[in-house]
Design an enzyme around this catalytic site. Structure first.
Site, short mmCIF file in Angstrom:
data_model
loop_
_atom_site.label_atom_id
_atom_site.label_comp_id
_atom_site.label_asym_id
_atom_site.label_seq_id
_atom_site.Cartn_x
_atom_site.Cartn_y
_atom_site.Cartn_z
N LYS A 1 -9.39 2.56 5.61
CA LYS A 1 -7.99 3.03 5.09
C LYS A 1 -8.79 4.45 5.41
O LYS A 1 -8.62 5.83 6.40
CB LYS A 1 -7.12 2.90 3.90
CG LYS A 1 -6.52 1.69 4.27
CD LYS A 1 -5.81 1.63 2.54
CE LYS A 1 -5.21 0.36 3.02
NZ LYS A 1 -3.82 0.09 1.10
N SER B 1 0.67 -0.97 -0.05
CA SER B 1 -0.09 0.01 -0.06
C SER B 1 0.99 0.95 -0.06
O SER B 1 0.11 2.02 -0.22
CB SER B 1 -1.03 -0.08 1.29
OG SER B 1 -2.00 -1.16 1.33
#
Length: 804
Positions: free
Chosen positions: A750, A707
């Site tokens: 997130k 990520s």
């Protein structure tokens, strides 16, 4: 009341004696009865000539007919009904051929019925019915028997055959034959012999009526002979069955005698009678357990072994324990499913706030089970951070189904025998946790939750995850074999639900057998509502407070969520609320009167100083610093990525406990900047005269994953160009050497972390745009999400660099 022959008819000997006495007067009697006679309808018997039998009369018309006969000539006509179910027969409901009888005796019963003794006088035929009220009255005509002549050879043969068959029947039934055969041997007329035997032969009413209507004596005796042959076969079969039953009884008596001898021997040996009682109880328990055929075969084998062992031996204890397990398992017991979809939805809404997609999937599952109870269905696996309600969802499903629920923790399990059980050869052997749970619940279709399936281990004792493959495979678990039982047990009716924090550690074959249902973290608003609706009332009750004793404003609950907890779930939030309630419970126990109002100032006195402060959110970031979004098993997190440059020879240093994936992302970022230096306004010679140090703070925490690629690249460009990254912006995604942004996971978690940090913009990979559907609309209004396909989509807003 019904008119039935409720008493046995007289036997052949008595009937024969009556025939001999009545034969001399038969012709006179035939001429004496009137032309019109009362008619008695009977249901399930046919009366023959010379037959003497008692009849119980209860129907009103029948009683009137008997009274009329007694008041007149004592003669009456008896006819059999076509259908014995008719309670008030008319002339059309009766056979026209019957028997004229004389009433010999009449007795009134206490219940109002009449008991009459009648003797058959002559076959007769109803010419027509004169009246039907108050009783049946008919004009009758006697059917005269042809005069008997010398016996022909054929008649003699039929007579002898009838006598022999009768003797066989009597001997098969164990009836003394001497007297009865004397009566039969004294009758030489075919017609009279046929009537005598037919009157005492067990046969259907239709067959008896056929014989009664037959006027030819020879033909009548032929019909009787046919019935006798059938009766001989039936009597022979009955005798065989009785003989078999007697043999079984003899064996049972022998077994009982032997058991009593064994008890006496054991008493002499000082072993006591308890072993026999235990054995009898064990045999009875196994008989009631409903064992399948193959399991019963194994149980009988072990019972035979146990019966010859000394009861105090260790092997006998092992076998007895095994048989007790077989007897106590619910081989046939099933909980009755009460699948009511609206009720199930109400239970899910009552127990859980939000999680709409998860609830919809559960209701779909229950709907399919309702429409097709035999469907195998998937194995559900709830995946998400701790404290989001995975286990309680399983409990709610069990409550909605009306089934029993049990949770099995798999965390840290390393021994395969925990699933499959131990072999019986080991000391202390016992079945696996699955079979133990089913025995404990006492039903074959409970809801079993396999908790923390992602934390299974393996060592020299085997791999539990491999053992679970058979348990969780609908195509195999109908014959699951536990090592201890060593017989198949059907697990197909069990509803298995698994939970996991992360899916990466679950072996691929095991994961393939489950349907993954992701349960992400809760938003700030969802946490506040759950705390108000569920957590606070529960903690107040557990700490001895009334719900009205604790008054906490919404902004105080928000402050607890924001400054005292950082999690995707609710466990720490409930702990903090529990701490507040305990402090207030102490004040109440010391004598203070409620209600207790908790304000922001009071909160810090109760919980101490805030544990989390948003110091990371700065008004302006220094060059070389970028904010990235990361996923953890405990929810989303905002990470600072720092890049520093210094004079050197192009050395790349990576710190912060980065994993291999993040190290490769950092190298890919450096390579991309070197190949696009001119476009990015970066000195092309930086790789030879500058050293680069990339650091991710919180170095004690290991970090890895795909990520951080775009964040590393953005921070590197910021450090090399001296431009600061927008402090209200964060990003996630993997980077390629061509600058393409690749999709990643955990988008909802997130975005939750970014909103909780107060950021205004977030970049996500363009292919993850579909994941925005899982994020509540009110959450998306607080942040602007920018899908990006290339790094050039990020740099203008992040660094103010124009696309080239």
């Amino acid at each position: 009341m019904s008119d039935r022959n409720d008493a046995e008819s007289l036997d052949i000997h008595e009937s024969g004696a009556s025939i001999e006495e009545a034969a001399e007067h038969m012709n006179e009697l035939l001429n004496d009865f009137p032309a019109e006679l009362p008619v008695l309808a009977v249901r399930d018997i046919v009366v023959f000539n010379y037959m003497i039998l008692p009849l119980f009369v209860g129907r009103e018309k029948s009683v009137q007919a008997v009274d009329a006969a007694l008041n007149g000539s004592r003669y009456m006509m008896i006819c059999t009904q076509h259908d014995e179910a008719v309670d008030d027969p008319t002339g059309d409901d009766l056979h026209k051929t019957g028997t004229v009888v004389m009433i010999m005796r009449m007795l009134k019963m206490p219940d109002g019925r009449l008991k009459v003794l009648v003797q058959g006088i002559s076959r007769a035929k109803v010419k027509n019915f004169v009246s039907e009220d108050p009783y049946l009255l008919a004009e009758v005509e006697a059917i005269e028997e042809p005069e008997a002549g010398p016996l022909t050879v054929e008649q003699e043969a039929m007579i002898r055959s009838a006598r022999e068959q009768s003797e066989k029947i009597l001997s098969l039934r164990g009836v003394p034959t001497a007297d009865i055969m004397a009566v039969l041997n004294g009758v030489d007329e075919p017609g009279r012999l046929a009537d005598l035997i037919a009157a005492n032969l067990r046969m259907k009413v239709a067959d008896a009526q056929t014989i009664l209507e037959c006027t030819d004596p020879d033909e009548r005796l032929t019909l009787v002979n046919e019935q006798l042959v059938k009766e001989v076969e039936v009597a022979a079969m009955q005798a065989k069955i009785q003989s078999m039953a007697k043999e079984g009884m003899d064996k049972a008596q022998k077994d009982y005698f032997l058991r009593e001898q064994m008890k006496a021997i054991r008493r002499e040996l000082g072993e006591g009678p308890d072993g026999d009682e235990d054995m009898d109880e064990l045999i009875e328990s196994l008989a009631k357990a409903g064992l399948p055929k193959d399991v019963r075969k194994e149980a009988d084998k072990q019972l035979r072994r146990l019966s010859v062992m000394h009861p105090e031996s260790s092997e006998a204890t092992v076998v007895r324990t095994y048989l007790e397990w077989l007897a106590e398992l619910p081989w046939k017991k099933l909980s009755r499913d009460r699948i009511d979809i609206p009720r199930a939805q109400a239970i899910l809404d009552e127990d859980h706030y939000g999680l709409e997609k998860v609830k919809d999937r559960i209701l779909e599952y229950l709907s399919v089970r309702k429409l097709n109870p035999k469907s195998k269905g998937p194995i559900l696996c709830f995946s998400g951070p701790p404290g989001v309600g995975k286990t309680s969802l399983g409990r709610s499903i069990a409550r909605a189904l009306g089934r029993k629920f049990q949770r099995i923790s798999l965390g840290g399990m390393r021994d395969e025998a925990e699933i499959r059980g131990h072999r019986r050869t080991y000391i202390g052997a016992m079945p696996g946790r699955i079979i133990q749970t089913i025995k404990q619940l006492g039903t074959r279709n409970p809801v079993i939750m396999l908790d923390e399936i992602d934390k299974l281990g393996s060592d020299f004792r085997g791999d539990p995850s491999s053992a679970l493959l058979e348990v969780l495979d609908p195509e195999q678990n109908f014959s699951f074999s536990d090592h201890y039982l060593n017989v198949p047990f059907d697990l197909s009716k069990v509803m298995f639900i698994c939970t996991a924090n992360q899916l990466e550690t679950i072996p691929a074959p095991l994961r393939d057998r489950m349907e993954i249902i992701r349960i992400p973290g809760y938003t700030m608003q969802e946490k506040a509502k759950i705390a108000r609706r569920y957590l606070l009332p529960r903690q107040a009750g557990e700490n001895g407070l009334n719900e009205d004793d604790v008054q906490i404003a919404d902004n105080v609950i928000t402050k607890i969520i924001d400054e005292y907890t950082r999690e995707a779930g609710l466990r720490n939030l409930e702990r903090e609320l529990g701490t507040v309630c305990r402090k207030l419970a102490r004040r109440k126990a010391e004598g203070e009167d409620g209600p207790f109002r908790v304000t922001v100032k009071v909160l810090e006195k109760l919980l101490g100083a805030p544990r989390f402060i948003d110091e990371q959110k700065e008004r302006e970031l220094l060059p070389g610093v970028a904010l990235g979004l990361a996923w953890t098993p405990y929810g989303g997190e905002v990470l600072n990525v720092e890049v520093s440059t210094m004079k050197g020879k192009g050395k790349l240093t990576l710190t912060g406990q980065l994993g291999d994936v993040m190290k490769e992302s950092a190298q890919a970022a450096v390579s991309y900047v070197r190949s696009h230096a001119a476009e990015l306004d970066v000195d092309p010679e930086f790789s030879s005269n500058l050293d680069i140090h990339i650091h991710v703070p919180a170095g004690a925490t290991p970090k890895d994953g795909p990520s951080a690629g775009v964040t590393l690249l953005t921070a590197l460009i910021s450090a090399l160009t001296g431009r600061s990254v927008n402090s209200d912006l964060c990003m996630t995604g993997e980077i390629t050497l061509r600058g393409r942004v690749l999709p990643v996971g955990g988008i909802k978690e997130k975005i939750l972390a970014a909103v909780a940090r107060g950021l205004s913009h977030a970049f996500i990979p363009h292919q993850n745009k579909k994941d925005l559907e899982d994020i509540p609309a009110d959450l998306l209004r607080k942040i602007t999400v920018h899908p990006a396909e290339h790094i050039n989509d990020i740099l203008p807003l992040a660094l103010g660099l124009d696309k080239k």
